[in-house]
Design a protein around this motif. Structure first.
Motif, PDB file in Angstrom:
ATOM      1  N   ASP A 106       0.851  -1.189   0.000  1.00  0.00           N
ATOM      2  CA  ASP A 106       0.000   0.000   0.000  1.00  0.00           C
ATOM      3  C   ASP A 106       0.888   1.241   0.000  1.00  0.00           C
ATOM      4  N   CYS A 139       2.205   5.077   9.076  1.00  0.00           N
ATOM      5  CA  CYS A 139       1.824   3.663   9.161  1.00  0.00           C
ATOM      6  C   CYS A 139       2.865   2.777   8.484  1.00  0.00           C
ATOM      7  N   HIS A 141       3.724   2.680   5.219  1.00  0.00           N
ATOM      8  CA  HIS A 141       3.446   2.217   3.852  1.00  0.00           C
ATOM      9  C   HIS A 141       4.591   2.584   2.900  1.00  0.00           C
ATOM     10  N   GLU A 174      -5.236   2.702   1.203  1.00  0.00           N
ATOM     11  CA  GLU A 174      -5.530   1.639   2.185  1.00  0.00           C
ATOM     12  C   GLU A 174      -6.186   2.227   3.426  1.00  0.00           C
ATOM     13  N   GLU A 175      -5.786   3.450   3.768  1.00  0.00           N
ATOM     14  CA  GLU A 175      -6.279   4.067   5.006  1.00  0.00           C
ATOM     15  C   GLU A 175      -7.729   4.529   4.891  1.00  0.00           C
ATOM     16  N   HIS A 206       3.015  -5.991   6.712  1.00  0.00           N
ATOM     17  CA  HIS A 206       2.876  -4.684   7.350  1.00  0.00           C
ATOM     18  C   HIS A 206       3.931  -4.524   8.426  1.00  0.00           C
ATOM     19  N   GLU A 378      -7.664  -3.758   7.988  1.00  0.00           N
ATOM     20  CA  GLU A 378      -6.727  -3.716   6.868  1.00  0.00           C
ATOM     21  C   GLU A 378      -7.530  -4.096   5.625  1.00  0.00           C
TER      22      GLU A 378
HETATM   23 NI    NI Z   1      -1.123   0.515   7.484  1.00  0.00          NI
END
Ligand code: NI
Length: 440
Positions: A106, A139, A141, A174-175, A206, A378
């Motif tokens: 992502d 996060c 990514h 993705e968020e 992740h 997710e």
């Molecule tokens: Ni994430």
């Protein structure tokens, strides 16, 4: 950007025959994984730092997507762009027949103002939901995108001997898409991601602050929760605070609903199997101390790990909202769920059991841990609903820091130890090659 290293091909060829007969995952790191990881390591670090310094919010990943596509083209691939706005997909066709694997990274960042103090910290600001905010890869990514580009480089270099094909999925949003937009995995699928290339297996990773760097977390079955939003409007009838009998008080009904809704999990859900959560996040009603308002709006979130439980909680919450309100003479308009939430992220048990030794080969058996169920969600879950899939966590917190106390993903101080890039790259490569060779 990177051509295959001729010096790496000969030992690789020598090993290829050996691996072709191996049906089980390898118990040690493949030599070609080690060689490739060493070769692309510096590149992955540089890519990740570049993405980190130039983060983009969900559905705004223009620069990131362009850079990803440019990198893939330089590797000799023909990426498709513009999927679900900024999604980029490329296929690496191996020189030998074999299964189809999809790998996902992502690309989006968060409306968070970075406080890490890193030399390549983000200074980007934007407007989000009407407010000026910093933008940060809080996060991790950026790490996922950098790792998958490194994996692409490694696989292209060994393409001739690759049994099967690999689809690289660089996913936007993705968020979660901004209000009024759609985005992410479900939109990529709706736009035909698996139409011409239906993978036999899909893998995603992740980086995770609560695990120390050098460890990998994975579990069979449910791993991350389904996340759903709800919205309940209780309609009463406005009256003066001194004369409650002159109207219908939606505030008392709302208070009763908040209490009664707690029994959905505590009294009706079998929590001995899997946990569930119903939380109210906002209640709004009224404007003045002595006016009973017409209505109260309640919003909140539901987290579950089983589709049956998820559906049952939707039904129960709607029921409780309507009947509790009715008991007070009020009416409830309950949107449960309110829009599309993320399904449960569940790992295919057989695939996970089969690939666990590949992860163990990379970090050692003792360093592959089974994390607790994660209440976070997710959208990899959408792929995992379609095809056998495995999602795993890569420890991101550096030595000497307590992972439990470390700033978590989404924090302005989220700090990725860059060794995690090497671990993630090796894990993804090993899993991919073991899977391809195992079926080859
Ligand atoms: Ni994430």
């Amino acid at each position: 950007m990177r051509a295959p290293h001729p010096s790496l091909l000969s030992p690789l060829l020598a090993c290829a025959g050996l691996f072709a007969f191996s049906a089980a995952a390898q118990s040690s790191v493949r030599p070609e994984v080690d060689a490739a990881a060493r070769r692309v390591q510096a590149d992955v670090v540089a890519l990740r730092r570049d993405f980190h310094q130039h983060p983009e919010l969900s559905n705004r990943e223009q620069r990131t997507a362009a850079k990803v596509a440019e990198h893939l083209r330089a590797l000799g691939l023909t990426p498709k762009t513009g999927i679900a706005r900024h999604g980029v997909v490329a296929i690496i066709e191996g020189g030998k027949p074999g299964p189809r694997v999809a790998l996902r990274a992502d690309m989006d960042a968060l409306p968070v103002t970075e406080q890490t103090g890193l030399p390549f910290a983000s200074k980007v600001t934007t407007t989000f939901a009407g407010q000026t905010t910093g933008v940060m890869h809080a996060c991790g990514h950026d790490a996922h995108t950098g790792i998958l580009l490194g994996v692409a480089d490694a696989l292209v270099a060994m393409r001739k001997d690759l049994p099967g094909s690999v689809m690289l999925v660089f996913q936007p949003s993705e968020e979660g898409a901004p209000v009024g937009e759609t985005g992410g995995a479900s939109v990529m699928l709706a736009e035909g991601l698996f139409k011409d290339f239906r993978p036999d297996a899909m893998f995603g990773l992740h980086v995770f602050s609560t695990l120390p760097v050098g460890t990998i977390g994975v579990r069979q079955g449910p791993l991350m929760a389904a996340s759903d939003r709800f919205n309940i409007v209780i309609k009463g009838r406005q009256t003066h605070g001194s004369r409650p009998w002159g109207g219908i008080d939606p505030i008392v009904a709302a208070a009763d609903l908040v209490s009664s809704a707690q029994t959905i999990v505590s009294r009706r859900t079998d929590v001995s199997k899997l946990p569930a959560v119903v939380s109210f996040g906002s209640i709004h009603g009224g404007i003045r101390y002595n006016i009973i308002p017409d209505q109260v709006e309640l919003v909140g979130t539901i987290r579950t790990f089983d589709e049956g439980v998820r559906a049952a909680i939707f039904k129960d919450l709607k029921n409780v909202a309507e009947h509790v309100s009715a008991a007070h003479g009020a009416t409830a308009v309950a949107s449960v769920p309110d829009g599309e939430g993320n399904p449960v992220t569940a790992n295919d048990p057989a695939l996970t059991a089969r690939m666990r030794p590949s992860l163990e080969a990379v970090v050692g058996a003792a360093n592959v841990v089974e994390p607790s169920l994660q209440m976070g969600a997710e959208d990899f879950s959408y792929y995992a609903r379609e095809v056998p899939a495995m999602f795993f966590f890569v420890g991101a917190t550096g030595p000497g820091i307590d992972p439990v106390a470390a700033p978590s993903n989404h924090s302005p101080k989220f700090l990725l130890d860059e060794t995690a890039l090497d671990v993630g790259l090796r894990a993804m490569l090993q899993v991919t090659l073991d899977y391809l060779h195992g079926d080859g």
